[in-house]
Design an enzyme around this catalytic site. Sequence first.
Site, short mmCIF file in Angstrom:
data_model
loop_
_atom_site.label_atom_id
_atom_site.label_comp_id
_atom_site.label_asym_id
_atom_site.label_seq_id
_atom_site.Cartn_x
_atom_site.Cartn_y
_atom_site.Cartn_z
N SER A 1 78.75 84.09 33.98
CA SER A 1 78.75 85.06 35.09
C SER A 1 80.13 85.70 35.52
O SER A 1 81.23 85.21 35.16
CB SER A 1 78.47 84.05 36.29
OG SER A 1 78.51 84.80 37.69
N TYR B 1 79.27 76.27 41.50
CA TYR B 1 78.61 77.06 40.34
C TYR B 1 79.90 77.90 39.86
O TYR B 1 79.62 77.90 38.62
CB TYR B 1 78.09 78.18 41.34
CG TYR B 1 76.93 79.40 40.29
CD1 TYR B 1 76.06 79.13 39.76
CD2 TYR B 1 77.65 80.48 40.29
CE1 TYR B 1 75.29 80.01 39.01
CE2 TYR B 1 77.25 81.52 39.54
CZ TYR B 1 75.89 81.14 38.92
OH TYR B 1 75.31 82.30 37.94
N LYS C 1 80.56 77.63 35.74
CA LYS C 1 80.55 78.91 34.89
C LYS C 1 82.07 79.17 34.27
O LYS C 1 82.15 79.37 33.05
CB LYS C 1 80.48 80.06 35.68
CG LYS C 1 78.98 80.13 36.21
CD LYS C 1 78.10 80.07 34.84
CE LYS C 1 76.47 80.39 35.36
NZ LYS C 1 75.64 80.28 34.63
N1 NAP Z 1 70.90 86.52 38.84
C1 NAP Z 1 71.97 86.71 38.94
O1 NAP Z 1 72.66 87.25 40.06
C2 NAP Z 1 73.06 86.08 38.07
C3 NAP Z 1 74.40 86.51 37.99
C4 NAP Z 1 75.24 86.17 37.04
C5 NAP Z 1 74.90 85.02 36.16
N2 NAP Z 1 73.48 84.52 36.42
C6 NAP Z 1 73.22 83.63 35.29
O2 NAP Z 1 72.08 83.93 34.47
C7 NAP Z 1 71.43 82.92 34.19
C8 NAP Z 1 69.81 83.05 34.32
O3 NAP Z 1 69.69 83.27 35.75
P1 NAP Z 1 68.63 84.15 36.45
O4 NAP Z 1 68.81 84.97 37.47
O5 NAP Z 1 67.69 84.78 35.32
O6 NAP Z 1 67.73 82.52 37.08
P2 NAP Z 1 66.15 82.43 37.22
O7 NAP Z 1 65.38 83.65 37.25
O8 NAP Z 1 65.98 81.37 38.11
O9 NAP Z 1 65.84 81.81 35.69
C9 NAP Z 1 65.95 80.55 35.27
C10 NAP Z 1 65.40 80.04 34.14
O10 NAP Z 1 66.10 79.02 33.52
C11 NAP Z 1 64.69 78.09 33.30
N3 NAP Z 1 65.20 76.73 33.63
C12 NAP Z 1 65.88 75.98 34.87
N4 NAP Z 1 66.05 74.78 34.66
C13 NAP Z 1 65.72 74.56 33.47
C14 NAP Z 1 65.62 73.35 32.65
N5 NAP Z 1 66.17 72.09 33.31
N6 NAP Z 1 65.51 73.53 31.38
C15 NAP Z 1 64.56 74.49 30.63
N7 NAP Z 1 64.85 75.60 31.54
C16 NAP Z 1 65.21 75.58 32.55
C17 NAP Z 1 63.83 78.70 34.24
O11 NAP Z 1 62.36 78.24 33.99
P3 NAP Z 1 61.78 76.81 34.65
O12 NAP Z 1 62.17 76.64 35.98
O13 NAP Z 1 60.27 76.86 34.30
O14 NAP Z 1 62.51 75.69 33.96
C18 NAP Z 1 64.01 80.05 34.22
O15 NAP Z 1 63.37 80.60 33.00
C19 NAP Z 1 72.16 81.39 34.76
O16 NAP Z 1 72.68 80.90 33.91
C20 NAP Z 1 72.70 82.24 35.94
O17 NAP Z 1 73.75 81.41 36.31
C21 NAP Z 1 72.64 85.03 37.10
#
Ligand code: NAP
Length: 255
Positions: A147, A160, A164
Amino acid sequence: MTALPRSPDFRLENRRALVTGGSRGIGFAAAVALARAGAQVWLVARQAAQLREAAELAATDGLILHTVALDITDTAQVADTLAGLPDFDILVNSAGLARHQPFLEVSEENYDAVMALNLRATFFLSQQVTRRMKQRQIAGSVIHISSQMGHVGGPDRSVYCASKFALEGLTKTMALELGEAGIRVNTLCPTFIETELSRENLASPAFSRYVLDNIKLKRLGTLEDVMGPVVFLASSASALITGASLMVDGGWTAT
Ligand SMILES: NC(=O)c1ccc[n+]([C@@H]2O[C@H](COP(=O)([O-])OP(=O)(O)OC[C@H]3O[C@@H](n4cnc5c(N)ncnc54)[C@H](OP(=O)(O)O)[C@@H]3O)[C@@H](O)[C@H]2O)c1
């Protein structure tokens, strides 16, 4: 000048990719991008129904995504499951969570939950996958979805950010230790993208204003914004890039 430089190759035919957190959000976008570039892709997440929906949606565009229902915080289960899967050339670690609270109020429960997934689970799953890459002499690519918050602080984001920043450090050392085996390890660092993880925060007008004030390109990120960078880091177009952080942050960290 004796030879015309060859163009970079962004194609991923004959490569297998494992994408954690692949059922939705950034992980799903990464999986679709890799599959469109020619890779065979396996999605990992806990909820089987959401994995199925993701695979069905991809199939409407002719893409085959394999699915694996697995809680990656269960390291023993991860080892068992990976033993039944093929070798991977590409690993995208996108599974992650956020529980934002002011530093002085952070509970041990929230600290443990975030660290258990964002750092510990990613650490040991990466260890398993890259150990096999090395054994099988696969010059693989690992992409940690970190991130911009792996590079700067953010309000209510002590845990968080800690998770990261730790991922950034892990990346550097993995790159040092695995480079000789030809395995590359990088982070991709998005700014705010509307997903299940960020939706609630972004619904607040004050928070949205803070976000747009900091993104120099004056718009939120989109899932499409991460797709090109994922393919780039996975492919031989980035063959000399390892231990790096690819900022996909609209200039947030430029100041
Ligand atoms: N969205 C943003 O603004 C943003 C910005 C910077 C970085 N990020 C990073 O990008 C990554 C993805 O974020 P996102 O926004 O796409 O989040 P999201 O939509 O909440 O997706 C999270 C994914 O992780 C899976 N997951 C959660 N817990 C898990 C576990 N214990 N075992 C296996 N799978 C698991 C979820 O599926 P299940 O719940 O079914 O397990 C889902 O597929 C994260 O690392 C986040 O920190 C996000």
